[in-house]
Structures are given as C-alpha cells and as structure tokens.
Scaffold this motif. Structure first.
Motif, PDB file in Angstrom:
ATOM      1  N   VAL A   1       0.842  -1.205   0.000  1.00 21.09           N
ATOM      2  CA  VAL A   1       0.000   0.000   0.000  1.00 21.09           C
ATOM      3  C   VAL A   1       0.874   1.249   0.000  1.00 21.09           C
ATOM      4  CG1 VAL A   1      -1.680   1.321   1.327  1.00 21.09           C
ATOM      5  CG2 VAL A   1      -1.963  -1.136   1.079  1.00 21.09           C
ATOM      6  N   ALA A   2       1.955   1.233   0.787  1.00 26.42           N
ATOM      7  CA  ALA A   2       2.852   2.386   0.828  1.00 26.42           C
ATOM      8  C   ALA A   2       3.503   2.626  -0.532  1.00 26.42           C
ATOM      9  CB  ALA A   2       3.916   2.173   1.901  1.00 26.42           C
ATOM     10  N   ARG A   3       3.917   1.565  -1.170  1.00 31.22           N
ATOM     11  CA  ARG A   3       4.523   1.731  -2.499  1.00 31.22           C
ATOM     12  C   ARG A   3       3.495   2.215  -3.522  1.00 31.22           C
ATOM     13  NH1 ARG A   3       7.610  -3.342  -1.169  1.00 31.22           N
ATOM     14  NH2 ARG A   3       9.739  -2.645  -0.696  1.00 31.22           N
ATOM     15  N   GLU A   4       2.254   1.747  -3.383  1.00 27.98           N
ATOM     16  CA  GLU A   4       1.205   2.211  -4.294  1.00 27.98           C
ATOM     17  C   GLU A   4       0.943   3.705  -4.105  1.00 27.98           C
ATOM     18  OE1 GLU A   4      -3.424   1.073  -5.533  1.00 27.98           O
ATOM     19  OE2 GLU A   4      -2.320  -0.114  -4.064  1.00 27.98           O
ATOM     20  N   MET A   5       1.048   4.181  -2.873  1.00 27.55           N
ATOM     21  CA  MET A   5       0.893   5.615  -2.634  1.00 27.55           C
ATOM     22  C   MET A   5       1.939   6.403  -3.414  1.00 27.55           C
ATOM     23  SD  MET A   5       0.177   5.677   1.489  1.00 27.55           S
ATOM     24  CE  MET A   5       0.039   7.461   1.565  1.00 27.55           C
ATOM     25  N   LEU A   6       3.171   5.896  -3.437  1.00 26.53           N
ATOM     26  CA  LEU A   6       4.236   6.590  -4.163  1.00 26.53           C
ATOM     27  C   LEU A   6       4.004   6.522  -5.668  1.00 26.53           C
ATOM     28  CD1 LEU A   6       7.301   5.315  -2.089  1.00 26.53           C
ATOM     29  CD2 LEU A   6       6.205   7.556  -1.976  1.00 26.53           C
ATOM     30  N   GLU A   7       3.526   5.382  -6.155  1.00 26.88           N
ATOM     31  CA  GLU A   7       3.291   5.240  -7.596  1.00 26.88           C
ATOM     32  C   GLU A   7       2.180   6.165  -8.079  1.00 26.88           C
ATOM     33  OE1 GLU A   7       2.452   1.163  -8.194  1.00 26.88           O
ATOM     34  OE2 GLU A   7       4.501   0.466  -7.751  1.00 26.88           O
ATOM     35  N   LEU A   8       1.146   6.364  -7.245  1.00 26.32           N
ATOM     36  CA  LEU A   8       0.025   7.217  -7.634  1.00 26.32           C
ATOM     37  C   LEU A   8       0.280   8.691  -7.367  1.00 26.32           C
ATOM     38  CD1 LEU A   8      -2.983   5.034  -6.414  1.00 26.32           C
ATOM     39  CD2 LEU A   8      -2.081   5.266  -8.735  1.00 26.32           C
ATOM     40  N   GLY A   9       1.435   9.009  -6.794  1.00 22.23           N
ATOM     41  CA  GLY A   9       1.770  10.406  -6.548  1.00 22.23           C
ATOM     42  C   GLY A   9       1.150  10.994  -5.302  1.00 22.23           C
ATOM     43  N   VAL A  10       0.565  10.154  -4.455  1.00 26.18           N
ATOM     44  CA  VAL A  10      -0.020  10.664  -3.218  1.00 26.18           C
ATOM     45  C   VAL A  10       1.071  11.099  -2.254  1.00 26.18           C
ATOM     46  CG1 VAL A  10      -1.486  10.107  -1.246  1.00 26.18           C
ATOM     47  CG2 VAL A  10      -2.070   9.247  -3.519  1.00 26.18           C
ATOM     48  N   GLY A  11       2.155  10.343  -2.204  1.00 26.84           N
ATOM     49  CA  GLY A  11       3.267  10.680  -1.328  1.00 26.84           C
ATOM     50  C   GLY A  11       3.058  10.181   0.089  1.00 26.84           C
ATOM     51  N   LEU A  12       4.180   9.977   0.769  1.00 18.09           N
ATOM     52  CA  LEU A  12       4.145   9.503   2.146  1.00 18.09           C
ATOM     53  C   LEU A  12       4.209  10.694   3.093  1.00 18.09           C
ATOM     54  CD1 LEU A  12       6.638   6.503   1.873  1.00 18.09           C
ATOM     55  CD2 LEU A  12       4.161   6.357   2.077  1.00 18.09           C
ATOM     56  N   SER A  13       3.321  10.715   4.045  1.00 15.39           N
ATOM     57  CA  SER A  13       3.339  11.748   5.070  1.00 15.39           C
ATOM     58  C   SER A  13       4.019  11.196   6.322  1.00 15.39           C
ATOM     59  CB  SER A  13       1.922  12.209   5.400  1.00 15.39           C
ATOM     60  OG  SER A  13       1.171  11.135   5.944  1.00 15.39           O
ATOM     61  N   VAL A  14       4.194  12.055   7.309  1.00 20.91           N
ATOM     62  CA  VAL A  14       4.770  11.610   8.580  1.00 20.91           C
ATOM     63  C   VAL A  14       3.880  10.542   9.214  1.00 20.91           C
ATOM     64  CG1 VAL A  14       5.426  12.353  10.895  1.00 20.91           C
ATOM     65  CG2 VAL A  14       5.963  13.800   8.938  1.00 20.91           C
ATOM     66  N   VAL A  15       2.571  10.746   9.113  1.00 19.08           N
ATOM     67  CA  VAL A  15       1.637   9.759   9.664  1.00 19.08           C
ATOM     68  C   VAL A  15       1.776   8.424   8.943  1.00 19.08           C
ATOM     69  CG1 VAL A  15      -0.799   9.244  10.038  1.00 19.08           C
ATOM     70  CG2 VAL A  15       0.037  11.567  10.378  1.00 19.08           C
ATOM     71  N   SER A  16       1.953   8.455   7.625  1.00 22.08           N
ATOM     72  CA  SER A  16       2.116   7.212   6.856  1.00 22.08           C
ATOM     73  C   SER A  16       3.345   6.446   7.323  1.00 22.08           C
ATOM     74  CB  SER A  16       2.227   7.532   5.369  1.00 22.08           C
ATOM     75  OG  SER A  16       1.141   8.311   4.911  1.00 22.08           O
ATOM     76  N   MET A  17       4.455   7.166   7.513  1.00 24.55           N
ATOM     77  CA  MET A  17       5.681   6.508   7.949  1.00 24.55           C
ATOM     78  C   MET A  17       5.546   5.965   9.374  1.00 24.55           C
ATOM     79  SD  MET A  17       7.913   6.482   5.525  1.00 24.55           S
ATOM     80  CE  MET A  17       9.405   6.131   6.446  1.00 24.55           C
ATOM     81  N   GLU A  18       4.870   6.697  10.224  1.00 23.52           N
ATOM     82  CA  GLU A  18       4.691   6.211  11.598  1.00 23.52           C
ATOM     83  C   GLU A  18       3.817   4.963  11.623  1.00 23.52           C
ATOM     84  OE1 GLU A  18       3.094   9.533  13.641  1.00 23.52           O
ATOM     85  OE2 GLU A  18       5.044  10.514  13.944  1.00 23.52           O
ATOM     86  N   ILE A  19       2.796   4.925  10.767  1.00 22.87           N
ATOM     87  CA  ILE A  19       1.950   3.722  10.705  1.00 22.87           C
ATOM     88  C   ILE A  19       2.754   2.538  10.212  1.00 22.87           C
ATOM     89  CG2 ILE A  19      -0.011   2.683   9.520  1.00 22.87           C
ATOM     90  CD1 ILE A  19      -1.311   5.463   9.493  1.00 22.87           C
ATOM     91  N   LEU A  20       3.526   2.746   9.140  1.00 25.22           N
ATOM     92  CA  LEU A  20       4.263   1.641   8.520  1.00 25.22           C
ATOM     93  C   LEU A  20       5.438   1.196   9.378  1.00 25.22           C
ATOM     94  CD1 LEU A  20       4.701  -0.215   6.099  1.00 25.22           C
ATOM     95  CD2 LEU A  20       6.013   1.614   5.007  1.00 25.22           C
TER      96      LEU A  20
END
Length: 487
Positions: A286-305
């Motif tokens: 899911v995290a990689r898909e966020m990068l592929e779609l251009g959504v980008g990772l936020s601080v919250v995304s990194m903390e979750i992962l």
C-alpha cells in the motif's frame, strides 16, 4: 474602550428594566396555561442555561416583552446580545431574550446574523435543547433576506451545520438526523455529502457499524446524494475496525468505481488495517502504491508503517523499508526514526541501527534523527564497548546540530575518561559548546579527574580554570581537592 465604558454605564439600567428576565417571578401569580397566539413561540421550561451565576434561576413564564428600543428589529437585538456576551447574568439568557422578542410580536423575524450568532453560542456550550428551539424558530419565521428572492436564506445551511455538528459530537444521533431532515425540506437544492458525513462520522466514532452502512445506503439510494472521498474514508475506517481490512478493500474499490480519488487518509487507513492483522507485505505494498500514484508519504504514513512493523517484531524489515525510502528521497521531513532505532537495539541489531543513523546523517536528513534516537544508539555502542564508533558518531551528530542533553553527554565523557581517552572527551565538549551545549559541574569534574589519572596536568589545569570561571567551584577547599588530583 469608549464602547466598553458606555456599556458599563448602560448595563445596570438595562438589568433593572429587564429584571424579570434574570430573576424568577416572586409576586406574579402562576398561570395555569401560558397565553399563546398563532404567531407566538412559547418558551420550553426545560431549556437549560449555562452553569454560570444564573444557573439557579429559572426563566420567567410568561416571557416579558422587551422595550421597543431592543425588540423593534433583529439588528438592535443582535447589538444587545453581542454587548452582553460577557455579562454573567445576561449571557446565559441569550435564547430566552430572543424568544421573548419573538413572543412579543408575531411579526418579529430574526435575521441570519442573529440566528447564526446564537447557533454558534449554543453549539459551543452544548445547550442542545435550546439549539432545537432555535432551529424551530428559524424554520417557522424565515429570514427577512428571503422576502425578495425565490430562494431560501443563504445562511440557512451554515446555521444548521453548526447544530448538526453539535448534536453529532454529543452522540445525539436522532437530534442530528431530525435537524438534517428539517434542513432537507427547507433547502432549495439537494444537500451536499458534507452534511451526511457529519452523522456518518459520529456513528463510526460510536462503533455503530451497521448503522453506518444503513445510513450510507439511505443517503445514496433514497436521497440520491453522491458520496465524496470523505464519505468513503469513513466507511473504510469503520469497516477496518468492525469487519476487517478485506471488507474495507471492497469499499476502496467502490470508491474508485464512483470516480472518487483516494486520499492519503484512505491509504493510511488500509495500511493500518493490514499491519494490525499482521499482513505486513500488503501493508508495504500500500505504501509503495501511494508513491506510484503520486499521493506521497506523510509523517503519519511513515509512523503507521515503520511503527507497525517494529511493534509487530519486524524491526529488520522496517529498517530495510526505511533505508529504501530514504535512498529514494521519499521520507518526509519531520519523521523521527527513534522507534526504529530503539527496536533494532532492543533485538540486538546494533549494526543495523548504526547504519540507519549513518544514512540519515549522510543524507542531511537530521530532521529524522532526534536527540533521543541518537542517544539510544550511543548507549547501545557504549554497552558494547565500541568507543571509537561512539566518538565518530557523536562527532557527526554534534557537527550537524544534534547535541545530546547534559546527562547523556556526561555518560559518554565518563566512559571515555575511564578508557583513558579524556582528550577525546574534551574535544567533544568543546565542539558541543560551539553548538549550544552547556556543561555542568559534573562535566568539568569528570574531565579534570580523567586528565589527573592520565598525568596530563596542563590540560587538567586548563579545564579546572574554566570550571572556576564558570562558577562551578563553591570554595577554595573544592578547588584544592581537584588540583591535588592533578599532581
């Protein structure tokens, strides 16, 4: 200032003239049935007031008529309520004053400025029964601005939105639904999904998942409201907690089917769901898909992962993902790798923790390395006896402005002095001082004693003199005792 003084002069006379508004009836006989007219709005005796100075008073019944100076127009009443908003006796009676004006004249119609002000105050103070009475008044007596138009008052939606938010936040879903139904009948056009999302979110927060699904079905099939991204985010989150991430994925597919672009919240919710169920590979996907779609990772995304992987016993996998994202330059500024470093040190993967810190420092991503994270690695290295790496890493940290606290620095200095490397400890102190480090008496004592054990009197005396200049030597006896240790 002048307006405040004028108000201070007028309020005593105003209170005396309207004493029946703020004091209970003592001499007037009780009426068996309050007189009402076709256009009057009787006061609900159950209306609560704020727990202020008038909390022990009950509003009068029947309501007295206001003088024409204040009840002749909504604008004059609005000025009165604005001026009296901080008065301990009048402020809690704002709705009672409005109802008194409405009861005094069937032709009185409050404008949207007055009703919007009262809706905001009643919502903020959670006076929900009073808020219902206000909505009844708004619906029964339309705003004067709607007279010259075929459309309803433009402020009708914001006023009702405040009320719906207040009802939903307090958990009174029936009242929120009733207000939504009233607004639906009074509005000129179909309501946006925003109003339905308020109730959906409240139901999800109350863990009433079946009601969430039922309300969404009614929203789309009965009232033909097109859901937006926020609607699906609520559904995905509620499904993850109640039924599992597989059900949430079906809502994610429905979201894309309805051409609603997923947001970072959508992906973060799914990522958290996968990691909560131990499906780490799918969470990383899911995290990689966020990068592929251009959504980008936020601080919250990194903390979750990263945090989820560490807490799930996958510290090494978390380190690999972090190093990969750091190399790609997609780690957001502000993400702290402390939890990752701590998890690696806890499972004995000290070399991997040092590698993570080295990569952060090499990439000039010092914002990702907090002082606690750096101190954790330094402590791990000191326990392993790798003082060379301690000196090297601490030097790089200080050089980039990551200065440990005084206690942590003293621990490092003590370990170096006991190993016969007092000169290295003193060099680190001097460098840290340039970056804002403030040494204490213990810092100087460790260095002086360390130089004394090594027989380096000259360096020890220089540190001792600096200690004296800084005011850390209380008396001559203490100075002599430290000086004797250098002999």
């Amino acid at each position: 200032m002048a307006a405040s003084r004028r108000l201070a002069r007028k309020l005593p006379s105003l209170i005396s003239r309207h004493q029946r508004l703020i004091s209970p009836e003592t001499e007037a006989p009780e009426l068996t049935e309050p007189p009402t007219t076709s256009g009057s709005i009787p006061l609900d005796p159950s209306l609560p007031v704020l727990p202020l100075a008038v909390s022990h008073l009950s509003p009068p019944s029947p309501l007295p008529a206001l003088p024409s100076a204040h009840a002749s127009s909504p604008a004059s009443l609005l000025r009165l309520l604005r001026r009296a908003r901080h008065h301990p006796r009048l402020a809690p009676l704002d709705l009672h004053i409005l109802l008194a004006a409405a009861d005094a004249s069937p032709a009185f119609r409050p404008d949207h400025g007055l009703t919007s002000l009262l809706a905001a105050r009643l919502s903020a103070s959670r006076r929900l029964p009073s808020l219902r009475r206000l909505l009844d008044l708004v619906l029964s007596r339309s705003c004067p601005c709607a007279d010259d138009s075929i459309f309803a008052c433009p402020e009708l939606l914001p006023t009702f939105r405040k009320a719906i938010v207040a009802f939903a936040a307090s958990g009174d879903i029936p009242a929120a639904s009733e207000a939504l139904a009233s607004l639906r009948r009074a509005a000129d056009s179909p309501l946006p999904a925003e109003f339905y999302n308020i109730i959906l979110h409240a139901l999800s927060r109350l863990r009433r998942h079946e009601d969430v699904i039922r309300f969404y079905s009614e929203m789309t099939s009965v009232y033909r409201v097109a859901p937006d991204a926020y609607t699906f985010n609520i559904l995905i989150n509620s499904s993850c907690r109640a039924e599992g991430v597989n059900t949430a994925m079906r809502w994610f597919g429905e979201m894309q089917h309805r051409s609603c672009a997923p947001t970072a919240v959508s992906f973060n919710t799914l990522m958290r769901g996968f990691i909560r169920e131990g499906r780490y590979k799918e969470g990383i996907k899911v995290a990689r898909e966020m990068l592929e779609l251009g959504v980008g990772l936020s601080v919250v995304s990194m903390e979750i992962l990263i945090g989820g992987l560490c807490r799930g016993g996958e510290a090494l996998k978390a380190a690999e993902v972090f190093v990969e994202f750091l190399g790609d330059g997609v780690v957001p500024e502000g993400f702290d790798c402390f939890e990752l470093v701590e998890a690696l040190c806890r499972v004995g993967k000290m070399d991997k923790a040092v590698e993570v810190v080295d990569m952060v420092l090499e990439g000039n991503m010092k914002c990702c390395l907090s002082v606690p994270a750096g101190v954790t690695v330094l402590e791990c290295l000191m326990k392993a006896g790798k003082l060379d790496k301690v000196c090297q890493l601490m030097w790089r940290m200080i050089d980039q402005g990551i200065v440990p606290d005084t206690i942590s620095c003293n621990c490092v200095f003590e370990a170096l002095c006991e190993a016969g490397r007092t000169a290295d400890a003193n060099q680190l102190r001097v460098l840290a001082k340039e970056k804002g480090f403030e040494a204490d008496g213990e810092t100087y004592r460790l260095l002086v004693q360390g130089f004394g054990r090594q027989g380096r009197r000259k360096e020890g005396e220089a540190v001792l003199d600096e200690m004296l200049d800084s005011g850390f030597i209380p008396n001559i006896a203490s100075y002599n005792r430290l000086l004797d240790g250098l002999l």
